[in-house]
Design an enzyme around this catalytic site. Structure first.
Site, PDB file in Angstrom:
ATOM      1  N   CYS A 181      45.633  42.155  37.406  1.00 25.33           N
ATOM      2  CA  CYS A 181      44.538  42.276  36.436  1.00 25.33           C
ATOM      3  C   CYS A 181      44.368  43.696  35.899  1.00 25.33           C
ATOM      4  O   CYS A 181      43.694  43.891  34.889  1.00 25.33           O
ATOM      5  CB  CYS A 181      43.226  41.794  37.043  1.00 25.33           C
ATOM      6  SG  CYS A 181      43.277  40.066  37.540  1.00 25.33           S
ATOM      7  N   HIS A 184      37.549  45.291  32.816  1.00 26.32           N
ATOM      8  CA  HIS A 184      38.187  44.017  33.156  1.00 26.32           C
ATOM      9  C   HIS A 184      37.100  42.962  33.290  1.00 26.32           C
ATOM     10  O   HIS A 184      36.038  43.216  33.862  1.00 26.32           O
ATOM     11  CB  HIS A 184      38.960  44.170  34.468  1.00 26.32           C
ATOM     12  CG  HIS A 184      39.529  42.877  34.965  1.00 26.32           C
ATOM     13  ND1 HIS A 184      40.205  42.002  34.143  1.00 26.32           N
ATOM     14  CD2 HIS A 184      39.498  42.301  36.202  1.00 26.32           C
ATOM     15  CE1 HIS A 184      40.584  40.952  34.857  1.00 26.32           C
ATOM     16  NE2 HIS A 184      40.159  41.100  36.096  1.00 26.32           N
ATOM     17  N   ASN A 191      38.325  35.024  33.438  1.00 28.59           N
ATOM     18  CA  ASN A 191      39.189  36.138  33.837  1.00 28.59           C
ATOM     19  C   ASN A 191      40.620  35.837  33.365  1.00 28.59           C
ATOM     20  O   ASN A 191      41.280  34.971  33.929  1.00 28.59           O
ATOM     21  CB  ASN A 191      39.123  36.296  35.357  1.00 28.59           C
ATOM     22  CG  ASN A 191      39.973  37.448  35.864  1.00 28.59           C
ATOM     23  OD1 ASN A 191      40.775  38.026  35.124  1.00 28.59           O
ATOM     24  ND2 ASN A 191      39.810  37.764  37.141  1.00 28.59           N
TER      25      ASN A 191
END
Ligand code: UT7
Length: 319
Positions: free
Chosen positions: A113, A246, A276
């Site tokens: 990520c 993020h 996500n």
């Protein structure tokens, strides 16, 4: 010599899939739980056969169009992904082929990520060294393929998509500072530990996460790496115009924002509609805020990511 972002692009596959739609598929969850614990209401899921490099190509074309460049002008292509089309060739080479570029340096970066901030910082170093002039940096993921759809504590969190930027050598900033870190003692808290051996999948081929351990680690590192980046640039976090974090969990974003003493209106948030999207989350959020006019030329923007590895990092730039 600086590396300046001259174009952004994003792509989300298909129609938004609501929390209720996941519950209707038989996942033992509820809209109320997901919204309260994560802030997520929708995510997009790639169609059957839709790959990371195909989504990357759509986002990349939009970024190139905004920059007024063609793919043949690129001399560097970096794709951040943990879900490439194949084990090899890289998604970057697949993307290069799709865009019709020959000869550019092309490779993938795998930092889950925080992959996009890693890829962007790497591209910045290539450009500042003088070896490359025009880079395409993409985050592209199809995490829906590595989710265990029977595991409610992970499958509701993720979505698919791609985001891209064009980065060009310029006399004016540009990227001002970056910081990248990893802690390999934490490999176990977020992993996809399957392997391919003798034509078979060995081990566990699904994303596994110790949610609370990841949550705590994320909250610990995100404010500190933001601070580190601001210090390297000689500014205070309050001087930032935008934070593009993020997009994993609204509670992680909120906690980071508070630690950084930033006003809520300075934070770009897409987690509610994207879920996500791993390495795609930061460039997708950046593209959205550039295209809707929130992020304007000359403003100071901090991007930051955190993910499996454990990895984390930040990039500070003047847009
Ligand atoms: O990109 C970086 C990667 N990931 C992250 O940043 C995620 C970081 N972690 C998190 O965001 C949170 O830890 C989660 C959202 C994953 C979980 O939230 P939590 O507040 O830590 O919940 P929990 O894991 O402690 O679970 C609480 C309860 C449990 O039930 P019991 O044992 O209390 O009866 C779970 O079984 O919630 C239950 N639960 C669910 N209930 C409904 C877990 N998942 C679900 C679900 N729907 N989808």
């Amino acid at each position: 010599m600086f590396a300046r972002i001259t174009g952004t692009g994003g792509y989300l596959p298909g129609l938004p899939v609501s929390n209720d739609a996941l519950a209707a598929r038989g996942i033992d969850t509820s809209d109320a739980w997901i919204v309260e614990r994560t802030g997520i209401r929708f995510r997009h899921l790639a169609g059957e056969g839709e790959t990371a490099s195909q989504m990357a190509a759509i986002a990349a074309r939009l970024a190139l169009e905004m920059a007024g460049r063609t793919a043949t002008e690129l001399d560097l292509i970096i794709v951040a992904t943990s879900t490439p089309d194949y084990i090899f060739p890289s998604a970057a080479c697949m993307l290069q082929g799709a865009l019709g570029n020959k000869g550019a340096t092309a490779f993938d970066v795998q930092a889950v990520c925080s992959g996009f901030v890693h890829a962007l910082a790497v591209a910045d170093k290539f450009i500042r060294s003088g070896s490359h002039k025009k880079a395409l940096v993409v985050g592209a993921e199809v995490f829906s393929r590595i989710l265990d759809w029977r595991e409610r504590s992970t499958c509701v969190l993720f979505g698919d998509g791609a985001g891209a930027v064009v980065l060009e050598a310029d006399d004016a900033p540009g990227i001002i500072a970056s910081a990248l870190h990893a802690d390999g003692s934490l490999t176990g808290i977020l992993s996809e530990p399957g392997q391919i051996r003798d034509g078979k999948v060995w081990g566990d081929p699904f994303l596994r996460m110790e949610g609370q351990a990841v949550f705590k680690a994320a909250v610990r590192v995100l404010a500190s790496v933001a601070e580190e980046c601001c210090q390297a640039a000689g500014i205070r976090s309050g001087d930032l115009d935008w934070l593009v974090p993020h997009q994993a969990n609204i509670r992680i974003i909120e906690s980071t924002r508070r630690k950084m003493n930033l006003a809520p209106e300075k934070v770009v948030i897409t987690v509610e509609r994207h879920g996500n999207t791993s390495a795609a989350s930061v460039p997708l959020a950046l593209d959205e805020a550039v295209r809707d006019g929130r992020i304007r030329r000359g403003q100071r923007v901090l991007l930051e990511g955190v993910g499996g590895g454990f990895t984390w990092g930040a990039v500070l730039f003047a847009f």
